[in-house]
Write a protein that holds these residues in place. Structure first.
Motif, short mmCIF file in Angstrom:
data_model
loop_
_atom_site.label_atom_id
_atom_site.label_comp_id
_atom_site.label_asym_id
_atom_site.label_seq_id
_atom_site.Cartn_x
_atom_site.Cartn_y
_atom_site.Cartn_z
N ALA A 21 1.48 1.05 5.79
CA ALA A 21 1.44 -0.30 5.20
C ALA A 21 2.16 -0.35 3.85
O ALA A 21 2.76 -1.36 3.50
CB ALA A 21 -0.01 -0.76 5.04
N GLN A 22 2.11 0.76 3.09
CA GLN A 22 2.73 0.76 1.76
C GLN A 22 4.15 1.32 1.75
O GLN A 22 4.83 1.22 0.73
CB GLN A 22 1.87 1.59 0.78
CG GLN A 22 0.55 0.95 0.43
CD GLN A 22 0.67 -0.30 -0.42
OE1 GLN A 22 1.72 -0.58 -1.01
NE2 GLN A 22 -0.39 -1.07 -0.48
N ALA A 63 -9.25 1.26 6.15
CA ALA A 63 -8.89 0.88 7.52
C ALA A 63 -8.88 2.08 8.45
O ALA A 63 -8.98 1.94 9.67
CB ALA A 63 -7.52 0.20 7.53
N VAL A 68 2.15 6.46 2.51
CA VAL A 68 2.12 6.26 1.06
C VAL A 68 0.74 5.73 0.68
O VAL A 68 0.26 4.78 1.28
CB VAL A 68 3.22 5.27 0.61
CG1 VAL A 68 2.99 4.82 -0.82
CG2 VAL A 68 4.59 5.89 0.77
N THR A 86 -5.05 -3.07 9.19
CA THR A 86 -6.44 -2.68 9.44
C THR A 86 -6.72 -2.63 10.94
O THR A 86 -7.25 -1.64 11.46
CB THR A 86 -7.41 -3.68 8.77
OG1 THR A 86 -7.16 -3.67 7.36
CG2 THR A 86 -8.86 -3.31 9.02
N MET A 139 -1.95 9.04 5.91
CA MET A 139 -1.15 7.90 5.50
C MET A 139 0.22 8.32 4.98
O MET A 139 0.40 9.45 4.52
CB MET A 139 -1.89 7.08 4.44
CG MET A 139 -2.05 7.76 3.10
SD MET A 139 -3.42 7.07 2.09
CE MET A 139 -3.31 5.31 2.36
N ASP A 190 -0.60 5.58 8.56
CA ASP A 190 -0.75 4.23 8.02
C ASP A 190 0.43 4.03 7.07
O ASP A 190 0.48 4.63 6.00
CB ASP A 190 -2.09 4.15 7.29
CG ASP A 190 -2.28 2.84 6.53
OD1 ASP A 190 -1.34 2.03 6.45
OD2 ASP A 190 -3.40 2.64 5.99
N THR A 245 2.13 -3.78 8.23
CA THR A 245 1.60 -5.12 8.03
C THR A 245 2.64 -6.01 7.37
O THR A 245 3.50 -5.54 6.63
CB THR A 245 0.29 -5.08 7.22
OG1 THR A 245 -0.32 -6.37 7.26
CG2 THR A 245 0.52 -4.67 5.77
C1 LIG Z 1 -2.92 -3.23 2.67
C2 LIG Z 1 -3.18 -1.97 3.36
C3 LIG Z 1 -3.90 -1.93 4.56
C4 LIG Z 1 -4.53 -3.16 5.16
O1 LIG Z 1 -3.59 -3.99 5.74
P1 LIG Z 1 -4.03 -5.42 6.29
O2 LIG Z 1 -2.82 -5.94 6.95
O3 LIG Z 1 -4.43 -6.21 5.10
O4 LIG Z 1 -5.14 -5.22 7.25
C5 LIG Z 1 -4.08 -0.72 5.16
N1 LIG Z 1 -3.59 0.41 4.63
C6 LIG Z 1 -2.90 0.41 3.49
C7 LIG Z 1 -2.37 1.69 2.95
C8 LIG Z 1 -2.68 -0.77 2.81
O5 LIG Z 1 -2.02 -0.75 1.66
#
Ligand SMILES: *Cc1c(COP(=O)(O)O)cnc(C)c1O
Length: 536
Positions: A181-182, A105, A152, A75, A150, A179, A202
């Motif tokens: 994160a996934q 985010a 994924v 985020t 993003m 992004d 993350t």
């Molecule tokens: C979990 C997630 C976030 C947020 O990550 P945090 O580390 O909890 O802030 C952002 N983008 C995606 C796609 C996520 O799955």
């Protein structure tokens, strides 16, 4: 009761034991607790651990260590890019391109920028969740500063074509953020081969601790950014503040493990995902969201016909899964991602996201599939003739055993819970049983539909049944009313009304509107038959 089966790895993952051990060594008096900015020995030791973690995180995505900035998570990383690039370059342009299915985010800082006078183009994905790279190219303007798409999607697991999107951004000289994160730790992410300027990741999605993440910035991209916070100059001044050694060290170990386990995790989880889908598909009337798009194996998002979202989630309390239901979200809106794919509000609400991970077992998957099949059949069993239903299920098999409940036994909330579990008097009274009054209210497009069947002999109710599709409170209230009617005069049925029912059963005020639908259905039922004392 055993704890719910955890199928929510896309929300967060447990910390791997090796990660926890490494973190512990940075906390106590005997460990690397010193401030990594301090120039004394213990401080330098902590700093060295941080640099080791930086190298581990960089290696996971094919970056150089100096291209990694530690943050509090994805985020913060995404906020830093979206707000930082826009504000630092406002004199060059005021336009940003993103998609409607981004994580909040990214969407929320974009919304913030709109208030500051920036323009944002939110691209719609196709019905499978893919953002068309040609649409990205078409949205670019001379004043576009940043494209953020993003890698994924966290709800449906669809993989976006960031190689193509990044390439066209590069060709046009526009900065590109993704992004990830996934995707990191789940599929290959190599910034050496992908034309990406900024990437958010993350720790807590890859079996590391919460509260730490990273931003990858390609060498040279730093100049495009301004920081959000100001202080001691750590992380090149982009993210000042004392670095949390234990968090970062845990993140580093998790990153190293993710690289080592990725292939194994991937094929094992893919097999479990397929097994889960095969089990759920047997229910019929199910839709796999993002079906035709390339997807990560960890996420399975399914919409269910003919059930109401909140009831579905409540009925499946033995599973820890995420839902598209409005009731479970902070905003009260059904999933905007599924809505962007073109799913109706009702179908978006009746959706579940199953996400699997390193510790998921085949037994858990089989149990989950069985629970889903049973509860979906049970809920559909009390609405066999609901308007808009395609193929009525045989009601005998699925409708619960009758039997009256004493609503005064136990606490009020427990009553609702029990009524919802057992749904006494659910189902229909078949034709030919005698004088049956029937009436209904609500409809296929509405969140509540209720129908009552009263078998009467003169003024006396001999049997009462209900069919309904609605939230747990709606179903419980209808079940309670119907099961209490036999033996009473039919005029008694409406002696009390929604407010009294709500008080007795502890239904929250915001659900009162649904009880009004029940009252309407009851009125329609009583109106439907022959007059008082008149026999057919
Ligand atoms: C979990 C997630 C976030 C947020 O990550 P945090 O580390 O909890 O802030 C952002 N983008 C995606 C796609 C996520 O799955």
């Amino acid at each position: 009761m055993s704890p719910p089966v955890y199928l929510d790895y896309a929300a967060t993952t447990p910390v791997d034991p090796a990660v926890a051990r490494a973190m512990m060594q940075c906390l106590g008096a005997g460990g690397a607790f010193a401030n990594p900015s301090s120039i004394h020995g213990p401080g330098r030791a902590a700093a060295a651990l941080i640099e080791q973690a930086r190298a581990q995180v960089a290696a996971l995505i094919g970056a150089e260590p100096q291209e990694i900035v530690f943050t509090s998570g994805a985020t913060e990383s995404s906020n830093l890019v979206v707000l930082g690039v826009a504000r630092a370059n406002a004199d060059r342009g005021r336009h940003i391109v993103t998609s409607r299915i981004e994580h909040k985010a990214v969407l929320d800082p974009c919304g913030r920028l709109e208030k500051e006078g920036f323009r944002v183009t939110y691209l719609a994905p196709d019905s499978s969740g893919r953002v068309d790279p040609a649409a990205v190219r078409g949205a670019l303007r001379p004043d576009t500063l940043l494209v953020s798409i993003m890698h994924v999607n966290n709800e449906i697991g669809v993989i976006e074509d960031i190689a193509e999107i990044g390439a066209l951004c590069r060709a046009e000289g526009v900065a590109f953020h993704t992004d990830a994160a996934q995707s990191v730790g789940r599929i290959e992410v190599d910034v050496g081969r992908l034309p990406i300027d900024f990437l958010s990741l993350t720790s807590h999605k890859i079996y590391g601790p919460k509260g730490v993440g990273a931003l990858f910035l390609r060498r040279g991209a730093r100049a495009l950014l301004q920081p959000l916070t100001f202080g001691g100059g750590q992380e090149g001044g982009l993210r000042p503040g004392t670095l949390p050694t234990h968090q970062i060290v845990g993140f580093g170990v998790a990153a190293e493990q993710a690289a080592a386990y990725r292939q194994i995790d991937h094929s094992r989880v893919a097999a479990l995902r397929d097994r889960l889908w095969a089990g759920i598909e047997r229910s019929g009337g199910v839709h796999l969201n993002g079906e035709v798009a390339p997807r990560v194996p960890q996420i399975l998002n399914v919409s269910f016909d003919d059930v109401e979202g909140e009831s579905l989630v409540r009925a499946l309390s033995s599973l820890a899964v995420s839902t598209g239901s409005a009731c479970s979200s902070a905003t009260g809106d059904p999933s905007y991602v599924l809505r962007a794919l073109g799913r109706s509000t009702r179908l978006a609400e009746a959706s579940l996201r199953f996400s699997l991970g390193r510790f998921t077992t085949a037994d858990e998957i089989d149990y989950a599939a069985e629970e889903v099949r049973r509860e979906v059949a049970r809920l559909r069993g009390v609405s066999p003739h609901a308007p808009g239903r395609s193929a009525p299920a045989p009601q005998e098999s699925a409708s619960p055993a009758g039997g009256r409940l004493d609503s005064r036994a136990g606490g009020l909330m427990e009553d609702v819970e029990r009524l919802f579990r057992e749904l006494p008097a659910g189902g229909a009274i078949p034709d030919g049983a005698g004088t049956v009054l029937r009436g209904e209210a609500g409809g296929p497009a509405e969140e509540v539909w209720v129908r009552f069947h009263l078998l009467v002999d003169g003024d006396i109710v001999k049997d009462a049944r209900f069919e309904a599709r609605g939230c747990p409170h709606t179903l419980a209230t209808a079940a309670w009313l119907a099961s209490g009617m036999p033996g009473r005069r039919r005029d008694d049925a409406l002696r009390s009304g929604p407010r009294a029912w709500a008080r007795t059963l502890g239904v929250p005020v915001e659900k009162l509107g649904r009880l009004l639908v029940i009252e309407d259905a009851l009125r329609a039922t009583l109106r439907s038959g022959p007059g008082r004392g008149h026999h057919e």
